[in-house]
Design a protein around this motif. Structure first.
Motif, PDB file in Angstrom:
ATOM      1  N   THR A  93       0.812  -1.219   0.000  1.00 42.83           N
ATOM      2  CA  THR A  93       0.000   0.000   0.000  1.00 42.83           C
ATOM      3  C   THR A  93       0.844   1.268   0.000  1.00 42.83           C
ATOM      4  OG1 THR A  93      -1.800  -1.128   1.163  1.00 42.83           O
ATOM      5  CG2 THR A  93      -1.765   1.270   1.304  1.00 42.83           C
ATOM      6  N   THR A  94       2.034   1.207   0.568  1.00 40.20           N
ATOM      7  CA  THR A  94       2.786   2.420   0.867  1.00 40.20           C
ATOM      8  C   THR A  94       3.092   3.287  -0.356  1.00 40.20           C
ATOM      9  OG1 THR A  94       3.788   1.400   2.815  1.00 40.20           O
ATOM     10  CG2 THR A  94       4.901   3.316   1.879  1.00 40.20           C
ATOM     11  N   SER A  95       3.696   2.709  -1.378  1.00 42.30           N
ATOM     12  CA  SER A  95       4.122   3.530  -2.511  1.00 42.30           C
ATOM     13  C   SER A  95       2.931   4.149  -3.236  1.00 42.30           C
ATOM     14  CB  SER A  95       4.969   2.703  -3.483  1.00 42.30           C
ATOM     15  OG  SER A  95       4.243   1.574  -3.954  1.00 42.30           O
ATOM     16  N   VAL A  96       1.883   3.359  -3.468  1.00 39.90           N
ATOM     17  CA  VAL A  96       0.678   3.894  -4.113  1.00 39.90           C
ATOM     18  C   VAL A  96       0.038   4.962  -3.232  1.00 39.90           C
ATOM     19  CG1 VAL A  96      -1.657   3.338  -4.889  1.00 39.90           C
ATOM     20  CG2 VAL A  96       0.238   1.822  -5.465  1.00 39.90           C
ATOM     21  N   GLY A  97       0.023   4.727  -1.931  1.00 35.94           N
ATOM     22  CA  GLY A  97      -0.575   5.688  -1.006  1.00 35.94           C
ATOM     23  C   GLY A  97       0.151   7.014  -0.984  1.00 35.94           C
ATOM     24  N   VAL A  98       1.483   6.971  -1.025  1.00 41.54           N
ATOM     25  CA  VAL A  98       2.263   8.222  -1.028  1.00 41.54           C
ATOM     26  C   VAL A  98       1.957   9.024  -2.289  1.00 41.54           C
ATOM     27  CG1 VAL A  98       4.588   9.172  -1.162  1.00 41.54           C
ATOM     28  CG2 VAL A  98       4.101   7.333   0.450  1.00 41.54           C
ATOM     29  N   LEU A 338      10.260   4.728  -3.182  1.00 40.51           N
ATOM     30  CA  LEU A 338       9.880   3.672  -2.243  1.00 40.51           C
ATOM     31  C   LEU A 338       9.510   2.388  -2.975  1.00 40.51           C
ATOM     32  CD1 LEU A 338       7.750   5.736   0.312  1.00 40.51           C
ATOM     33  CD2 LEU A 338      10.077   4.869   0.615  1.00 40.51           C
ATOM     34  N   ALA A 339       8.815   2.526  -4.112  1.00 39.03           N
ATOM     35  CA  ALA A 339       8.447   1.343  -4.892  1.00 39.03           C
ATOM     36  C   ALA A 339       9.694   0.626  -5.405  1.00 39.03           C
ATOM     37  CB  ALA A 339       7.550   1.751  -6.060  1.00 39.03           C
ATOM     38  N   ALA A 340      10.669   1.389  -5.896  1.00 38.63           N
ATOM     39  CA  ALA A 340      11.911   0.786  -6.380  1.00 38.63           C
ATOM     40  C   ALA A 340      12.645   0.073  -5.255  1.00 38.63           C
ATOM     41  CB  ALA A 340      12.800   1.865  -6.993  1.00 38.63           C
ATOM     42  N   ALA A 341      12.643   0.685  -4.065  1.00 34.68           N
ATOM     43  CA  ALA A 341      13.323   0.068  -2.926  1.00 34.68           C
ATOM     44  C   ALA A 341      12.638  -1.230  -2.509  1.00 34.68           C
ATOM     45  CB  ALA A 341      13.354   1.051  -1.764  1.00 34.68           C
ATOM     46  N   ARG A 342      11.306  -1.251  -2.541  1.00 33.77           N
ATOM     47  CA  ARG A 342      10.590  -2.471  -2.146  1.00 33.77           C
ATOM     48  C   ARG A 342      10.792  -3.594  -3.149  1.00 33.77           C
ATOM     49  NH1 ARG A 342       5.763  -5.189  -2.655  1.00 33.77           N
ATOM     50  NH2 ARG A 342       4.979  -3.798  -4.292  1.00 33.77           N
ATOM     51  N   LEU A 343      10.838  -3.259  -4.430  1.00 33.01           N
ATOM     52  CA  LEU A 343      11.024  -4.266  -5.468  1.00 33.01           C
ATOM     53  C   LEU A 343      12.508  -4.581  -5.719  1.00 33.01           C
ATOM     54  CD1 LEU A 343       8.350  -3.002  -8.018  1.00 33.01           C
ATOM     55  CD2 LEU A 343       8.145  -4.885  -6.392  1.00 33.01           C
ATOM     56  N   LEU A 381      -4.936   7.267   2.369  1.00 28.54           N
ATOM     57  CA  LEU A 381      -4.737   6.055   3.167  1.00 28.54           C
ATOM     58  C   LEU A 381      -5.877   5.070   2.946  1.00 28.54           C
ATOM     59  CD1 LEU A 381      -3.466   4.346   5.410  1.00 28.54           C
ATOM     60  CD2 LEU A 381      -4.623   5.813   7.079  1.00 28.54           C
ATOM     61  N   LEU A 382      -7.112   5.530   3.112  1.00 33.54           N
ATOM     62  CA  LEU A 382      -8.256   4.632   2.974  1.00 33.54           C
ATOM     63  C   LEU A 382      -8.397   4.107   1.551  1.00 33.54           C
ATOM     64  CD1 LEU A 382     -10.848   6.648   5.107  1.00 33.54           C
ATOM     65  CD2 LEU A 382      -9.667   4.538   5.757  1.00 33.54           C
ATOM     66  N   GLY A 383      -8.249   5.010   0.574  1.00 33.41           N
ATOM     67  CA  GLY A 383      -8.385   4.592  -0.813  1.00 33.41           C
ATOM     68  C   GLY A 383      -7.307   3.608  -1.230  1.00 33.41           C
ATOM     69  N   ALA A 384      -6.074   3.844  -0.801  1.00 35.45           N
ATOM     70  CA  ALA A 384      -4.986   2.927  -1.140  1.00 35.45           C
ATOM     71  C   ALA A 384      -5.224   1.557  -0.511  1.00 35.45           C
ATOM     72  CB  ALA A 384      -3.653   3.502  -0.681  1.00 35.45           C
ATOM     73  N   LEU A 385      -5.749   1.540   0.713  1.00 40.35           N
ATOM     74  CA  LEU A 385      -6.063   0.263   1.349  1.00 40.35           C
ATOM     75  C   LEU A 385      -7.134  -0.489   0.566  1.00 40.35           C
ATOM     76  CD1 LEU A 385      -6.047   1.118   5.166  1.00 40.35           C
ATOM     77  CD2 LEU A 385      -4.485  -0.407   3.952  1.00 40.35           C
ATOM     78  N   VAL A 386      -8.137   0.236   0.073  1.00 36.57           N
ATOM     79  CA  VAL A 386      -9.194  -0.408  -0.719  1.00 36.57           C
ATOM     80  C   VAL A 386      -8.612  -0.988  -2.003  1.00 36.57           C
ATOM     81  CG1 VAL A 386     -11.268   0.014  -2.087  1.00 36.57           C
ATOM     82  CG2 VAL A 386     -11.083   0.964   0.209  1.00 36.57           C
ATOM     83  N   ILE A 387      -7.868  -0.160  -2.750  1.00 36.60           N
ATOM     84  CA  ILE A 387      -7.311  -0.594  -4.031  1.00 36.60           C
ATOM     85  C   ILE A 387      -6.388  -1.794  -3.853  1.00 36.60           C
ATOM     86  CG2 ILE A 387      -5.729   0.058  -5.885  1.00 36.60           C
ATOM     87  CD1 ILE A 387      -8.416   1.247  -6.275  1.00 36.60           C
ATOM     88  N   MET A 388      -5.464  -1.713  -2.899  1.00 33.37           N
ATOM     89  CA  MET A 388      -4.497  -2.789  -2.732  1.00 33.37           C
ATOM     90  C   MET A 388      -5.116  -4.015  -2.072  1.00 33.37           C
ATOM     91  SD  MET A 388      -2.254  -1.338  -4.358  1.00 33.37           S
ATOM     92  CE  MET A 388      -1.185  -2.774  -4.364  1.00 33.37           C
ATOM     93  N   SER A 389      -6.183  -3.832  -1.302  1.00 34.02           N
ATOM     94  CA  SER A 389      -6.894  -4.991  -0.739  1.00 34.02           C
ATOM     95  C   SER A 389      -7.538  -5.808  -1.855  1.00 34.02           C
ATOM     96  CB  SER A 389      -7.961  -4.533   0.258  1.00 34.02           C
ATOM     97  OG  SER A 389      -7.378  -3.963   1.408  1.00 34.02           O
ATOM     98  N   ILE A 390      -8.119  -5.105  -2.828  1.00 31.44           N
ATOM     99  CA  ILE A 390      -8.708  -5.797  -3.983  1.00 31.44           C
ATOM    100  C   ILE A 390      -7.633  -6.566  -4.740  1.00 31.44           C
ATOM    101  CG2 ILE A 390      -9.839  -5.461  -6.213  1.00 31.44           C
ATOM    102  CD1 ILE A 390     -11.268  -3.041  -4.986  1.00 31.44           C
ATOM    103  N   SER A 391      -6.508  -5.900  -5.006  1.00 31.35           N
ATOM    104  CA  SER A 391      -5.418  -6.552  -5.735  1.00 31.35           C
ATOM    105  C   SER A 391      -4.863  -7.745  -4.959  1.00 31.35           C
ATOM    106  CB  SER A 391      -4.301  -5.531  -5.995  1.00 31.35           C
ATOM    107  OG  SER A 391      -3.210  -6.140  -6.639  1.00 31.35           O
ATOM    108  N   ASN A 392      -4.641  -7.554  -3.667  1.00 33.82           N
ATOM    109  CA  ASN A 392      -4.090  -8.606  -2.824  1.00 33.82           C
ATOM    110  C   ASN A 392      -5.050  -9.780  -2.698  1.00 33.82           C
ATOM    111  OD1 ASN A 392      -3.878  -9.883   0.052  1.00 33.82           O
ATOM    112  ND2 ASN A 392      -1.877  -8.945  -0.260  1.00 33.82           N
ATOM    113  N   GLY A 393      -6.332  -9.468  -2.466  1.00 37.43           N
ATOM    114  CA  GLY A 393      -7.316 -10.535  -2.290  1.00 37.43           C
ATOM    115  C   GLY A 393      -7.518 -11.363  -3.541  1.00 37.43           C
ATOM    116  N   LEU A 394      -7.575 -10.709  -4.695  1.00 38.33           N
ATOM    117  CA  LEU A 394      -7.748 -11.443  -5.948  1.00 38.33           C
ATOM    118  C   LEU A 394      -6.507 -12.274  -6.274  1.00 38.33           C
ATOM    119  CD1 LEU A 394      -9.555  -8.760  -8.136  1.00 38.33           C
ATOM    120  CD2 LEU A 394     -10.553 -10.748  -6.987  1.00 38.33           C
ATOM    121  N   ALA A 395      -5.329 -11.785  -5.889  1.00 38.82           N
ATOM    122  CA  ALA A 395      -4.103 -12.565  -6.091  1.00 38.82           C
ATOM    123  C   ALA A 395      -4.125 -13.831  -5.242  1.00 38.82           C
ATOM    124  CB  ALA A 395      -2.875 -11.718  -5.760  1.00 38.82           C
TER     125      ALA A 395
END
Length: 432
Positions: A93-98, A338-343, A381-395
């Motif tokens: 969530t972090t990089s998308v949220g920032v 942050l995304a580059a560092a995580r990946l 924060l809330l929107g990023a959690l929603v978006i990444m929850s959908i991505s994570n759950g479907l994965a």
């Protein structure tokens, strides 16, 4: 009731009963404050219900939606709400949220930035090339990436102010141009691996708060909230204004403690609270403070609400546009780093794919109005959690990415529809 110059009758607003002060009708927000001060908890409940009926929904829809999404995925896969998966969710969530924080600021002006994905990818490319290939110190490479985002935002703001080019067109050109520049910077190799033992990669992938530090941070946040509220209550009372009772402050502080403690307990049962996620939360809180408590933030809301009225009130509208575009691109650059560092890598697809759409969708789904003037940094924060929850759950369910795109599209459409309907309701009830 006044009659317009064209002779037509002004529409009668269907509002909640309006309080008066010596025959003067009080604004809706002041009515709520008087109700809470005079009736305590019951008054707070009545004020909250009145706001919902008038279309002032706040974060209620996205919180309800997040609960439903989590419940559905937990039923479909019992691992979704496991501590290990929730730690992964915070990292994702972090990089998308920032990046979404910057989008929130632009949307508050009623504008848009379509290039945040390309800017984040270009900042990551600058980091990779200068740090890995050129041997620059890590700090200098990070500064270069952030400054790049700042300069791009200033360029956007200058174009907007000087020539009046719509932000949609400016940033669409930026999306294409900076994507090409990213490919040019990376060169023929097209991919770079960041040193796994570097401080940046360690911060993004292996740095977690100790349980004691996490709980201590929760205590500090709750204590700061209580002290701030008590100080504000004392100032209002000294000025002869209505103030919320101490019992209300205690209840809200207790609710905040529960909201913070439960996730910390769950996350601590695995690796803990990510330092990178804490950085994201700190940026959200700082941005929210800037929006609500500073002159600059109030000016942003004023310009987004009515730019001509803000100009006549003496607000430097040009500076507001310039600073907001600069802030948006800077947040995009930080998110890309942050995304580059995580990946642990930078490549031609950095900042590409659905990064752009996810960041914009997160801000909108989180509750920031597309019409300007209404929103909060917590929307990111809330929107990023929603978006990444959908991505994570479907994965976790091993479903194709096509399903994720369609589900995200449906959630985004519902969020925009709710925003449009609530705006109509607020206008009808005098809360717009």
């Amino acid at each position: 009731m006044t009659t317009p110059v064209d002779g037509s009758r002004a529409p009668v607003q269907d509002t909640v009963p309006e309080a008066t002060n010596g025959g003067v009708v009080l604004p809706a927000d002041l009515q709520d404050e008087r109700l809470i001060a005079s009736h305590g908890i019951s008054g707070a409940v009545s004020a909250f219900t009145a706001r919902l009926r008038s279309g002032d929904l706040g974060s209620v829809p996205v919180v309800v939606g997040l609960v439903i999404i989590w419940a559905v995925f937990q039923i479909a896969n019992s691992n979704f709400l496991s501590s290990r998966n929730l730690v992964n969710l915070t990292l994702q969530t972090t990089s998308v949220g920032v990046i979404a924080i910057g989008i929130v600021l632009v949307l508050l002006l009623g504008e848009i930035d379509l290039s945040v994905g390309s800017v984040s990818g270009l900042a990551a490319a600058i980091l990779g090339v200068t740090f890995v290939n050129e041997g620059w110190p890590l700090v200098l490479s990070l500064i270069a990436g952030v400054v790049l985002g700042l300069v791009i935002g200033l360029f956007y703001g200058a174009l907007y102010n000087r020539f009046g080019v719509p932000s949609f067109v400016i940033t669409l050109a930026g999306l294409l141009g900076f994507l090409g520049l990213q490919l040019l910077v990376l060169g023929k190799e097209g991919s770079l691996n960041l040193p796994f033992d570097s401080v940046l990669v360690g911060f993004a992938t292996r740095s977690f708060l100790s349980p004691a530090l996490a709980y201590g941070l929760v205590a500090v946040v709750v204590a700061a909230y209580v002290l701030t509220r008590l100080r504000g209550r004392g100032a209002r009372a000294a000025a002869g204004l209505s103030a919320a009772p101490t019992s209300m402050i205690a209840i809200k502080a207790g609710a905040l403690a529960v909201v913070l403690l439960v996730p910390v307990i769950v996350l601590n049962s695995d690796r803990g609270v990510s330092s990178m996620f804490v950085l994201f939360l700190a940026l959200v809180v700082a941005t929210d403070f800037a929006i609500r408590k500073t002159r600059w933030g109030r000016s942003v809301l004023a310009v987004g609400g009515n730019v001509e009225a803000a100009r006549r009130a003496g607000i430097n509208v040009r500076f507001i546009y310039l600073s907001v575009f600069a802030a948006c691109s800077t947040f995009a650059a930080v998110g890309g780093l942050l995304a580059a560092a995580r990946l642990v890598a930078v490549n031609q697809s950095s900042g590409g794919g659905d990064t752009n759409l996810n960041a914009i969708a997160a801000a909108v789904i989180g509750g920031t109005s597309l019409f300007g003037g209404r929103g909060s940094a917590y929307s990111a924060l809330l929107g990023a959690l929603v978006i990444m929850s959908i991505s994570n759950g479907l994965a976790l369910l091993s479903l194709d990415s096509s399903v994720r795109y369609m589900v995200t599209a449906g959630v985004l459409l519902v969020a925009v529809t709710i925003d449009s309907l609530s705006r109509r309701s607020r206008q009808a009830h005098g809360r717009a």
